[in-house]
Design a protein around this motif. Structure first.
Motif, short mmCIF file in Angstrom:
data_model
loop_
_atom_site.label_atom_id
_atom_site.label_comp_id
_atom_site.label_asym_id
_atom_site.label_seq_id
_atom_site.Cartn_x
_atom_site.Cartn_y
_atom_site.Cartn_z
N SER A 145 -11.57 -8.43 -0.49
CA SER A 145 -10.17 -8.45 -0.93
C SER A 145 -9.86 -7.41 -2.00
CB SER A 145 -9.86 -9.84 -1.50
OG SER A 145 -10.72 -10.04 -2.61
N LEU A 146 -10.78 -6.49 -2.22
CA LEU A 146 -10.53 -5.54 -3.31
C LEU A 146 -9.34 -4.64 -2.99
CD1 LEU A 146 -14.18 -4.39 -4.11
CD2 LEU A 146 -12.83 -6.14 -5.21
N ARG A 147 -8.45 -4.51 -4.03
CA ARG A 147 -7.32 -3.58 -3.84
C ARG A 147 -7.75 -2.22 -4.37
NH1 ARG A 147 -3.48 -4.79 -1.18
NH2 ARG A 147 -2.24 -3.15 -2.11
N LYS A 148 -7.29 -1.20 -3.69
CA LYS A 148 -7.71 0.14 -4.14
C LYS A 148 -6.49 0.96 -4.54
CE LYS A 148 -11.96 0.67 -1.54
NZ LYS A 148 -12.68 1.52 -0.60
N ASP A 149 -5.53 0.32 -5.19
CA ASP A 149 -4.27 1.03 -5.46
C ASP A 149 -4.47 2.27 -6.32
OD1 ASP A 149 -2.62 -0.56 -3.95
OD2 ASP A 149 -2.61 -2.12 -5.49
N LEU A 150 -5.27 2.11 -7.40
CA LEU A 150 -5.45 3.25 -8.29
C LEU A 150 -6.20 4.37 -7.56
CD1 LEU A 150 -4.90 4.27 -11.07
CD2 LEU A 150 -7.07 3.36 -11.85
N ASP A 151 -7.19 3.94 -6.79
CA ASP A 151 -7.94 4.89 -5.95
C ASP A 151 -6.97 5.71 -5.08
OD1 ASP A 151 -10.42 5.69 -5.56
OD2 ASP A 151 -10.94 4.26 -3.97
N HIS A 152 -6.10 4.96 -4.39
CA HIS A 152 -5.14 5.64 -3.50
C HIS A 152 -4.22 6.56 -4.28
CE1 HIS A 152 -5.67 2.18 -0.39
NE2 HIS A 152 -6.62 3.09 -0.30
N LEU A 153 -3.80 6.08 -5.48
CA LEU A 153 -2.88 6.89 -6.28
C LEU A 153 -3.55 8.22 -6.65
CD1 LEU A 153 -0.33 7.38 -7.91
CD2 LEU A 153 -1.31 6.07 -9.77
N MET A 154 -4.81 8.11 -7.12
CA MET A 154 -5.49 9.34 -7.54
C MET A 154 -5.69 10.29 -6.35
SD MET A 154 -8.43 8.08 -10.09
CE MET A 154 -8.10 7.40 -11.69
N ILE A 155 -6.11 9.69 -5.24
CA ILE A 155 -6.33 10.56 -4.06
C ILE A 155 -5.01 11.18 -3.64
CG2 ILE A 155 -7.00 10.57 -1.63
CD1 ILE A 155 -9.10 8.46 -2.35
N ASP A 172 0.83 -1.21 0.00
CA ASP A 172 0.00 0.00 0.00
C ASP A 172 0.87 1.27 0.00
OD1 ASP A 172 -2.43 -1.16 -0.13
OD2 ASP A 172 -2.64 -1.39 2.04
N VAL A 173 1.75 1.31 -0.99
CA VAL A 173 2.70 2.42 -1.01
C VAL A 173 1.98 3.77 -1.10
CG1 VAL A 173 3.03 2.14 -3.50
CG2 VAL A 173 4.71 3.36 -2.18
N PHE A 174 0.95 3.89 -1.95
CA PHE A 174 0.33 5.20 -2.14
C PHE A 174 -0.49 5.61 -0.93
CE2 PHE A 174 0.65 3.52 -6.60
CZ PHE A 174 1.77 4.26 -6.90
N LEU A 175 -1.06 4.63 -0.29
CA LEU A 175 -1.83 4.94 0.91
C LEU A 175 -0.90 5.50 1.99
CD1 LEU A 175 -4.59 4.78 2.30
CD2 LEU A 175 -3.92 2.55 3.21
N PHE A 176 0.28 4.85 2.13
CA PHE A 176 1.20 5.34 3.16
C PHE A 176 1.71 6.74 2.80
CE2 PHE A 176 5.35 5.99 5.08
CZ PHE A 176 5.03 5.78 6.42
N MET A 177 1.98 6.92 1.49
CA MET A 177 2.46 8.25 1.11
C MET A 177 1.41 9.32 1.47
SD MET A 177 4.36 7.47 -2.48
CE MET A 177 4.83 9.11 -2.93
N LYS A 178 0.15 8.97 1.25
CA LYS A 178 -0.88 9.96 1.54
C LYS A 178 -1.02 10.16 3.05
CE LYS A 178 -5.79 10.58 1.64
NZ LYS A 178 -5.85 10.19 3.02
N GLU A 179 -1.11 9.04 3.78
CA GLU A 179 -1.41 9.18 5.21
C GLU A 179 -0.15 9.46 6.03
OE1 GLU A 179 -3.55 5.69 6.20
OE2 GLU A 179 -5.44 6.46 5.38
N GLY A 180 0.90 8.70 5.71
CA GLY A 180 2.11 8.82 6.54
C GLY A 180 2.94 10.03 6.20
N MET A 181 3.00 10.37 4.91
CA MET A 181 3.91 11.46 4.54
C MET A 181 3.18 12.79 4.33
SD MET A 181 6.43 9.12 2.25
CE MET A 181 7.80 10.22 2.04
#
Length: 1995
Positions: free
Chosen positions: A434-444, A367-376
């Motif tokens: 089990s749905l991945r939301k990678d693109l969702d996270h990337l866009m957000i 969940d790289v993009f999620l962490f970038m959004k939330e963590g960074m």
């Protein structure tokens, strides 16, 4: 060892480190010159600190022992002699501190000592608490230095553009640190240091103080960690880390944890970013010139092990504590590998680069993009650091560009998931987990990341590829090239990503995509592209409304949907009265639709916020009509959250003024806020209901806040006056009432689910109030009650909203009360120093409150004036009085105190402090409030200390720099610096204003003076001494002192010139005010050495701010003048001497040895000094260089060139807009002028005017620029005038007030010479401004006066004439004197006609100058008479005559132009100018041997003008004799005129010219001579000061000059004697009554004697029988009258002789001594001279009468009766001849005995005077040996006042004594001359009479002697005295009837009186005196003859 154990009082763990940081900062950040060398020294010194980063010196038993003994044995302290005993308490604290931080005992002790020293800077803290702050501050200084040093390196990411030398130095140094393991040290420190842990330790040892201290400590600790982490980050930005260091960093990240909300903290983010930069290769794409060098340094390509180690570490399956962080690192590595694989060098690393896909997959799984959004992104410091943003941007864009297949995979998976979700929805089952939301996270992530852009980088532009060629150059993409150039590949890929993601967008991604677009539309250009994308997406739709073709992400789709919603919901519009409105049915909009609408509205808001084109295009679209639809929706029942979004969107539309106007009308029409009640409607509807019913119950207020924001935006764009016209009373009032009564006043009492929202509401509504009041200008029309007609009835019209707010603020209204309680709440919250929700909004609301109060105070004056004039019935109170009211919360009057407390928070809230200072400054203008304020500020000690600390903290700010323009607020730091600077300015102005008011005032309290005791009893100390707190004075001094020890001078004068100027002004005011002067000057002198250290840097030169530099110097010079005066008065010679030398020396000083600049040169200089003696060059005197800094030329703006406006009218308008500003300059108010002119332009009608409008506005602009320039010129001129005036007063003080002996006479003259020549050079230059001339003239006057004085005093010491023959005159060479004279005359001529007052100064200077060549009074030694004529003629020319001759030659070289100017000024103009011009003429005529000037004055007619003006002066002079003391001007002018005429009359040529001009006839006509005032009558009216003379004295001042003039004329016209005498006799006869009354004068005072001496002198030369014969044809009657007058004069003179020679003389002298016992000797001398003069004159008259009557005795006239008895004194018992029989006979004729008595007295006097003359001469020759008592006695007469002699120096005393002796000697010489003359004439008269009586007189028979004889004798004596002259033989016919007895008696009396003794005396007189002077043996012959006559046998 003991030497090393000395304690450093600056604390080795703090002081030196602070110095290190200052040096680093100066070199790296401020780029100061010469800093590289200093930095090198510091780095060498502190290298150990960097190597053992943060390691404290270790404890040791030896140190512990030493410290323990410090209380008994003492301890050595560096820089102090001996050892110092320290108290036990301090030592035990040192041990605690040592244990606490685990450091050496000595270091702990040093910290405590430093804490004690620094304590005043931290009020309220103990030394221990301060020591803790210093400890951490020292650590921070090291960390900051390290960071700055690393940032200065050259590298791959950024450059500071520093010099190569500096970069080489820092690179070398930091490389060395790095090689010694810096990275690992930093990582371990970041782990070790922990705020919580540190706080626990401190808490245990009671090391934490109040809230502020806690906050400061925690901030320091956090900053230390941050700085360390930043150092590592900065390193990796520029240079790669080694393999071990990189692995260590990765190891550190593995263990990293996140904060509670999942985000990283700032320190950890810095370390993560450090690693990301380590793994970064994107810089290689940039293709910079040093790309090859960077490639060489890149360990990826050079070290295979590096890649392998990092790769295996990141591929390691071990999970990190933060999997998201691991994913980010893997992604970064994957992208680096992918980038490397595309490089030619990358082929070697193929085994690693293959793995990039796998790594990327792992990263996505983590969940790289999620962490970038939330963590960074969740970390606050991300947005504040540009290079973090750039790195994340490259990470995101690299992923999209380098891994397009991965992106495709993500999209496919998302489509797949969307189908699954759709299916599960249709089936009604749960969607799979089990749905991945990678693109969702990337866009957000993209949306979030690009929506914050603090730096205005617009990085989002890379996502937009310009498809059409753009017309606007400003809209080109991130490649700034030609519009047709092909965009970079990356940009194409990114823009394709944005477009493709929107195609066939699955519903699950809809919100994310909109959010992404919203982020990418952030910025003016991005918004434009996004707008175009949404425009092109929408295909035109058919008639079928349901089947919308085209993309769902388009304007078409969105506005179409909005319209549909509106259609549907409008049908359900509820009836406002229906009850179900409380619970509206939410049908029609589902939650998902709501989210979609909200997202799209947010996107729309973002686009139209940035792009004005989009705003207008959308608003004017005919089908969509967004504004109408949105307002429609607001009326429908939709959730408040959506309504709020719609309002935000409308607010964005309202940013364009053209939209705002129509938006207002729509808003009013839709009644969102119900402003019109329908008849019969029971209750309100609209937003008010929403607020009170819905939002209050939900406890959330989005709608209200949005409404406030909308109103705020609209108010800024336009405020319609006729809003709602026709339906209600038009205007904004209902909105204002709603905001005030429904939103603002209830806000504190409402309930809030989120506490922060409370302050958000307050902030939003206060912002509207602030804007309304800011734009309000009170107008007279606001105070007139107008009415409007509405449906047939008259209703009062609304006032402007600003007026309404003003009214509420100027009354004790709930609104004001709430504002004040909000301020109190704000300051209470800030005092906790704790973060709380809504803190930012609270601060903003408080700021608005402060601004409201400030605006109200600013506008209230005009407001109340207009209110008074309008006589309206409003009641208001001044705000400053309302602020003194009692606060309901605290029950104390502390509103102003609360406002002032914001200054204490200036570090965290600079703007609030700024507004607070502004308000206080406005309140401080009122003196009645000041006294109360002092009471309020001081009654509670803790509050008082806090307030003082607040003011001091604001002033102490160092960063303030001027010249930052207001508009330049893009850079936050600069904005804060500007605000802090303005706060300082306001506080200083507050101090300046207060100091002008009476005590006690705020300024005295703030500056640390006593306010409870008398101010003058203050004892100022350095902060901390005797418990003295740090006050504003200390802050001001430390601001000014910074840099004053360096060569470049005080930093403040350059960095913030205006601030420095105000600081100097405050200090000047303190020095100038009598109360504060003593303490201030003492403190500045002793503790600070302030003046010397600042004066040595004069002059201040600021090329771009000349005005401020001049003002700074002006105040400083004024302070210096006061200091010189005070130290001279107090006899503090060394202080005065030091300053005088500093200002006047022309020898170079050796200073600034402390700068580390001495050393070698010092020694070599002394050697060279030993070898060459006079190589020292001269430097310019400080005073002259200050004068050089004042530029006398002034560029004046050219005249306006106007095409449209009328120049005269424009000038009129400009002068109407002028006002006097705070500094007292008259300037034009540019804003007002702009308004007037623009109104004029707007008033023009017609098409032509519209066409010309741009040209008109351009001309208005040029007029305004011209006016700004004029204002600058005025300010500049006034600054120059002020500076010049201060310079002049400093020069005058130096020359006048300082002890004379401080500047030796020769230096003094050279100094004055330099000053005079420089001044003249400047003022005579072509372009010197006329405004400065008067001051220069005044200075020239003073300087010349001092020059003349100095030269004269030097000559009195006897240096002038003997020694000065070679170089000229005195110490100053003749050539210099001539130069001065030439310049002076040039100055006089260059002033032209208009400067007469100015020339008065120059004439004064010229007089002083000419005085130099005047010979001083020399003692008359009576020797000169012996010299022959030849000796006198051949004597060498002395210095005086030579100089005089040369002066005259120079004056004559100027020819008639100079004569013309002086004569013109003498005849006409200002009185003082005339007097001085007359004096100059007089002076020049006196030295003009060639009589050129005299000829000019006579020929040019000026002399006649002067003579004829005497007649005009008559009336003015008569008015002078009235009892009231009038203006004495006419008298002074008259005296000057008479002096000049007397000077003219001294030459025969001049005298005849005067007679020809009719001088005497003019004087005959003057009636003033007949108006003798009564001597006693006006005693009552005497002027107590003695300055205005009594009427009688005034009369004498008028008469005496005339008499003197006559005397001179009579003397000069001897050749034509008769002509002059006849004229004067006529004057005597015309004024005969007056003259006779004067001769009869009863009261012989000093003045009367003067009068008589002159009168008798004139009468003796004119009232002679022969005088009448000259008259020619005079008829006999007139002749008879004339004769009568002459006889009377004769009789009166003889009777006067009787009074003076005989009876009254002694009495008068005694009386004089009694009257003025103080200067009796002087008065007695004067009287003696006057009496002798009168006797001499009368005896001369007798002699002339005798000689004129006949050459032989037998035909001569008899003037004295034949009685030889002498007049006896009053005490002699025998009255005057009374015992002899014929007393009646002689009563009117003085006897011959009187002459004999006079003779005896004169002989006796002669010897007395001769003796005294000899004594005085002896004293003069041995002046040095005279005892002090005699000296004192001699001075007594010349020094006025009791004790005057005591005060003067011995040098002056001997000078005065010398002057007095010369005076005495010359007086005696004069008396001797008079005595000898009286003796000679008396002898002659005696002989003549005796010869007649004893030889030729026939005695009558004594038998009939009684009556008949008496009458006959009388007729013979008196009346015939002239008759006898008719025929020489007439006497023989009527022989006098003198009895024989009388004659015998006469002979015996005379024989007895004229005895041997007298004869011997007389012969001795001749031997001693007369033979050199008058005819030889004259006395001898007469004595012999008289003796012969007396020895004849009696007949």
């Amino acid at each position: 060892m003991a030497a090393q154990m000395a304690v450093n009082s600056g604390a080795s763990l703090w002081g030196p480190l602070k110095e290190l940081w200052e040096t680093v900062e100066g070199a790296v950040l401020r780029r100061q010159p010469e800093s590289v060398h200093l930095l090198d020294l510091q780095l060498k010194k502190h290298k150990p600190h960097f190597l053992s980063l943060y390691k404290n010196p270790p404890k040791s038993a030896e140190q512990r022992e030493k410290v323990r003994k410090a209380s008994t044995e003492g301890i050595a302290i560096q820089g102090q002699q001996g050892s110092r005993l320290l108290p036990e308490q301090l030592l035990s604290e040192a041990f605690i501190l040592s244990d606490l931080f685990d450091m050496g005992e000595l270091a702990a002790l040093e910290l405590l000592l430093a804490g004690e020293h620094q304590q005043p800077h931290f009020p309220g803290l103990t030394r221990g608490l301060v020591a803790i702050l210093l400890y951490w501050d020292g650590k921070l200084c090291v960390a900051n230095s390290l960071r700055s040093l690393i940032q200065s390196r050259h590298g791959k990411t950024f450059t500071l553009e520093l010099s190569g030398e500096l970069v080489a130095l820092t690179t070398r140094f930091t490389d060395e640190l790095m090689s010694q393991g810096l990275t690992k040290r930093i990582l371990s420190l970041v782990s070790e240091i922990n705020v919580t842990r540190e706080f626990e330790r401190l808490q245990k040892e009671r090391g934490l103080g109040n809230e502020k201290h806690r906050k400061e400590v925690s901030d320091l600790i956090k900053e230390c960690r941050q700085a360390l982490a930043d150092s590592l980050f900065s390193w990796t930005c520029q240079s790669p880390l080694t393999k071990d260091d990189t692995l260590a960093l990765i190891g550190h990240l593995e263990m990293m944890t996140a904060e509670a909300d999942g985000s990283l903290d700032n320190v950890n983010l810095a370390l993560v970013m450090a690693l990301l930069y380590c793994l970064d290769v994107s810089f290689l794409e940039q293709g910079t010139e040093d790309r090859e060098d960077l490639l060489q340094a890149l360990p990826f390509l050079t070290e295979r092990q590096y890649v392998s180690a990092v790769h295996s570490r990141l591929m390691d399956g071990q999970p990190w504590k933060l999997p998201g962080l691991q994913a980010v690192c893997r992604m970064a590595w994957a992208l680096s590998l992918r980038a490397l694989s595309q490089l030619p060098h990358g082929s070697a690393l193929v085994e690693f680069t293959e793995a990039d896909e796998a790594l990327a997959d792992q990263a996505l799984l983590g969940d790289v993009f999620l962490f970038m959004k939330e963590g960074m992104l969740g970390c606050e410091s991300l947005a504040q650091e540009e290079f973090y943003i750039r790195r994340l941007h490259s990470l995101i864009t690299d992923f999209l560009a380098l891994m397009p297949m991965k992106v495709k995979q993500l999209r496919n998976r998302a489509d797949e998931d969307a189908r699954l979700v759709q299916m599960s929805l249709q089936m009604g089952s749960e969607p799979p987990l089990s749905l991945r939301k990678d693109l969702d996270h990337l866009m957000i992530l993209i949306g979030e990341f690009y929506s914050k852009d603090l730096f205005g980088l617009e990085l989002g532009l890379e996502f937009w590829c310009p498809t059409e060629s753009l017309q606007h150059t400003s809209l080109q993409g991130s490649y700034l090239g030609m519009a047709l150039q092909r965009p970079p590949h990356k940009q194409v890929v990114l823009s394709k990503f944005v477009r493709q993601m929107g195609d066939l967008l699955p519903s699950t991604l809809y919100l994310s995509y909109l959010r992404m677009l919203k982020g990418l539309a952030n910025g003016p250009q991005c918004a434009h592209y996004c707008f175009s994308l949404l425009k092109t997406n929408g295909a035109p739709h058919g008639d079928n409304i349901q089947g919308v073709a085209g993309s769902p992400v388009s304007w078409e789709h969105f506005f179409h949907s909005l319209m549909l919603y509106h259609e549907n919901l409008r049908r359900d519009l509820p009836n406002p009265d229906a009850a179900q409105y409380r619970h509206p049915p939410l049908r029609g909009i589902t939650q998902r639709e709501l989210d979609g609408l909200t997202s799209f509205l947010q996107l729309l808001t973002a686009i139209i916020t940035w792009s004005e084109n989009a705003r207008l295009a959308l608003c004017e679209h005919p089908q969509w009509t967004p504004v109408v639809v949105m307002l429609g929706l607001l009326q429908c029942s939709i959730p408040p959250i959506l309504k709020a979004e719609i309002l935000h969107c409308l607010a964005a539309f309202g940013k364009s003024p053209e939209i705002a106007a129509s938006l207002w009308q729509s808003l009013e029409y839709t009644q969102i806020l119900q402003t019109v009640r329908a008849p019969g409607q029971r209750q309100a509807a609209g937003i008010e209901v929403e607020l009170n019913e819905i939002e209050s119950s939900c406890e959330e207020y989005p709608l209200t806040r949005a409404f406030c924001q909308l109103i705020s935006t609209l108010v800024e764009s336009s405020l319609p006056v006729n809003l709602g016209a026709g339906l209600r009373v038009p205007g904004f009032q209902p909105y204002l009432t709603f905001l005030r009564d429904a939103v603002f006043l209830p806000f504190p009492t409402r309930a809030y689910r989120l506490p922060a929202e409370k302050w958000e509401v307050a902030d939003a509504v206060l912002e509207v109030f602030h804007k309304l009041l800011r734009d309000y200008d009170p107008q007279p029309s606001d105070f007139v009650q107008e009415t409007v007609e509405l449906q047939g009835e008259q209703l009062p019209a609304h006032k402007p909203p600003g007026h309404n707010i003003m009214f509420h603020l100027l009354n004790d209204s709930p609104m004001l009360a709430l504002c004040l309680s909000l301020l109190e709440e704000g300051v209470r919250q800030l005092d906790t120093y704790a973060p709380f929700p809504g803190k930012k909004q609270l601060e903003s609301a408080v700021l608005h409150c402060l601004c409201l109060l400030d605006l109200a105070l600013q506008k209230e004056v005009v407001f109340m004036d207009l209110l008074r004039e309008s006589q309206a019935s409003l009641l208001v109170s001044p705000l400053e009085q309302l602020l003194q009211g009692v606060s309901p919360q605290t029950r104390r009057a502390d509103h102003i105190v609360n406002i002032a407390r914001y200054l204490y928070h200036s570090s965290s809230n600079p703007e609030a402090a700024f507004q607070s200072a502004k308000i206080l400054r406005r309140i401080a203008r009122y003196p009645n409030i000041q006294i109360r304020l002092v009471g309020d500020f001081t009654h509670d000690q803790t509050v008082s200390d806090k307030l003082m600390a607040g003011f001091v903290e604001c002033l102490d700010n160092d960063e303030a720099e001027e010249g930052i323009e207001k508009g330049d607020d893009s850079d936050l730091q600069k904005k804060v610096a500007r605000i802090r600077h303005e706060t300082q300015i306001h506080i200083l102005n507050l101090l300046i204003t207060s100091l002008e008011l009476k005590t006690p005032n705020l300024a005295l309290y703030l500056l640390g003076y006593e306010v409870k005791k008398p101010v003058s009893s203050t004892n100022l100390q350095d902060p901390g001494v005797l418990g003295c707190p740090r006050s504003c004075l200390h802050a001001i001094l430390s601001l000014l002192q910074r840099g004053s020890e360096r060569r470049s001078g005080p930093i403040l004068t350059r960095q913030a010139p205006h601030l420095a100027e105000l600081c100097y002004q405050v200090i000047y005011q303190l020095c100038a005010c009598s109360d504060t002067s003593g303490p201030t000057m003492r403190y500045l002198r002793t503790s600070q050495d302030f003046l010397f250290s600042h004066l040595q840097h004069l002059p201040f030169i600021l090329p771009n701010n000349e005005i401020a530099a001049l003002s700074q110097m002006s105040w400083l010079m004024k302070i210096a003048a006061i200091e010189l005066r005070v130290t001279s008065l107090n006899r503090q010679r060394s202080h005065t001497q030091r300053l005088v030398n500093l200002l006047l020396d022309d020898q170079p000083h050796t200073q600034y040895a402390a700068d580390g600049e001495s050393g070698m040169e010092e020694e070599s200089r002394s050697v060279s000094g030993f070898l060459h003696f006079d190589t020292v060059s001269k430097v310019r005197r400080k005073l002259l260089s200050v004068l050089d800094a004042i530029d006398f030329s002034q560029d004046v703006p050219e005249l306006l060139q106007l095409d449209f406006f009328e120049r005269a009218q424009i000038e009129q308008v400009i002068s109407n807009c002028e006002h006097v500003n705070e500094q007292g300059h008259t300037v034009c108010n540019v804003k007002l002028l702009h308004r007037v002119l623009v109104a004029e332009v707007n008033a023009l009608q017609g098409m032509a005017a519209i066409g010309q409008r741009p040209l008109l506005l351009e001309e208005v602009n040029s007029i305004l620029q011209q006016v700004v320039e004029r204002n600058r010129v005025r300010r500049s001129l006034s600054a120059k005038r002020h500076a010049l005036q201060c310079w002049r007063s400093l020069v005058e003080t130096l020359l006048t007030a300082c002890p004379v002996d401080l500047i030796p006479a020769d230096d003094r003259q050279l100094i004055i010479r330099d000053l005079l020549l420089d001044l003249h050079d400047k003022v005579l230059s072509e372009d010197a401004a006329g405004e400065l001339m008067p001051i220069v003239a005044g200075a020239v006057f003073t300087l010349t006066a001092h020059l003349s004085q100095s030269v004269l005093s030097e000559q009195q010491h006897g240096a002038g004439l003997e020694g000065g023959a070679s170089s000229g005159f005195a110490s100053i060479a003749n050539s210099a004197l001539h130069l001065i004279l030439r310049k002076l005359l040039d100055f006089i001529l260059c002033t032209g006609g208009g400067f007469q007052r100015l020339r008065a100064h120059l004439y004064g200077s010229l007089l002083y100058y000419l005085q130099i060549a005047q010979k001083p009074e020399e003692p008359d030694t009576l020797q000169t008479a012996g010299k022959s004529m030849w000796e006198r003629l051949t004597a060498p020319e002395d210095g005086f005559t030579k100089l005089q001759r040369e002066n005259l030659a120079i004056i004559e070289s100027y020819g008639t132009s100079l004569m013309e100017v002086v004569c013109r000024d003498a005849c006409d103009g200002h009185e003082i100018g005339r007097m001085l011009a007359l004096a100059v003429l007089d002076r020049i005529l006196s030295i003009d041997r060639q009589s050129q000037w005299l000829v000019y004055v006579c020929n040019s007619g000026y002399l006649r003008v002067l003579v004829e003006s005497l007649r005009q002066d008559d009336a003015a002079l008569q008015s002078l004799l009235t009892p009231q003391p009038p203006l004495l001007k006419p008298l002074y002018i008259y005296e000057s005129k008479m002096a000049l005429l007397t000077r003219v009359a001294k030459t025969g040529q001049g005298a005849t010219e005067l007679l020809r001009c009719g001088l005497v006839s003019q004087l005959i006509e003057c009636q003033v001579f007949d108006m003798v005032p009564d001597s006693d009558s006006h005693r009552v009216m005497r002027d107590p000061s003695g300055f205005i003379p009594s009427p009688l004295e005034r009369y004498r001042k008028i008469l005496l000059p005339t008499l003197r003039l006559f005397q001179v004329i009579l003397t000069s016209t001897t050749t034509h004697h008769q002509q002059g005498a006849a004229h004067v006799l006529q004057w005597l006869i015309v004024h005969a009554d007056t003259i006779q009354s004067l001769l009869r004068c009863q009261e012989l005072s000093m003045g009367a004697l003067h009068e008589l001496s002159l009168l008798t002198g004139i009468i003796s030369k004119t009232a002679l029988p022969g005088a009448l014969e000259v008259g020619g044809e005079v008829n006999s009657a007139v002749l008879m009258e004339f004769q009568g007058h002459i006889n009377r004069f004769q009789r009166l003179c003889l009777s006067l002789l009787g009074r003076l020679a005989g009876s009254e003389r002694e009495r008068l002298l005694k009386q004089a001594e009694m009257a003025a016992p103080g200067d009796s000797a002087e008065r007695r001398e004067e009287m003696e001279v006057a009496m002798q003069q009168i006797c001499a004159n009368i005896m001369e008259y007798c002699q002339t009468l005798l000689l004129q009557s006949s050459a032989q005795a037998q035909f001569s006239v008899c003037l004295f009766s034949p009685s030889g008895s002498e007049p006896a004194g009053r005490d002699g018992g025998r009255t005057d001849l009374s015992s002899t029989l014929p007393s009646v006979v002689y009563s009117r004729v003085p006897s011959l005995g009187l002459v004999l008595y006079l003779l005896k007295n004169s002989a006796a006097d002669f010897f007395r005077f001769h003796q005294s003359h000899r004594q005085s001469l002896g004293k003069l020759q041995s002046l040095d040996q005279l005892p002090p008592d005699e000296l004192k006695e001699l001075c007594q007469g010349l020094v006025s006042g009791p004790g005057g002699v005591e005060k003067i120096s011995s040098v002056q005393r001997s000078q005065l004594a010398k002057r007095r002796l010369v005076q005495l000697i010359n007086n005696r010489a004069k008396l001797l001359a008079l005595c000898s003359y009286v003796i000679e004439t008396s002898l002659f008269v005696l002989w003549r009479h005796l010869e007649y009586y004893l030889l030729y007189c026939t005695p009558t028979d004594p038998k009939d002697s009684l009556l008949p004889g008496a009458s006959a004798y009388r007729s013979r004596l008196a009346d015939d005295s002239i008759g006898g002259l008719q025929g020489a033989g007439g006497r023989g016919l009527g022989l006098p009837r003198v009895s024989q007895q009388d004659l015998d008696q006469l002979q015996s009396d005379m024989a007895a009186g004229f005895g041997e003794a007298l004869q011997r005396k007389l012969l001795e007189v001749e031997g001693l005196y007369s033979q050199d002077r008058s005819r030889y043996t004259f006395i001898q012959a007469l004595v012999r003859r008289i003796r012969g006559l007396l020895r004849q046998p009696k007949s």
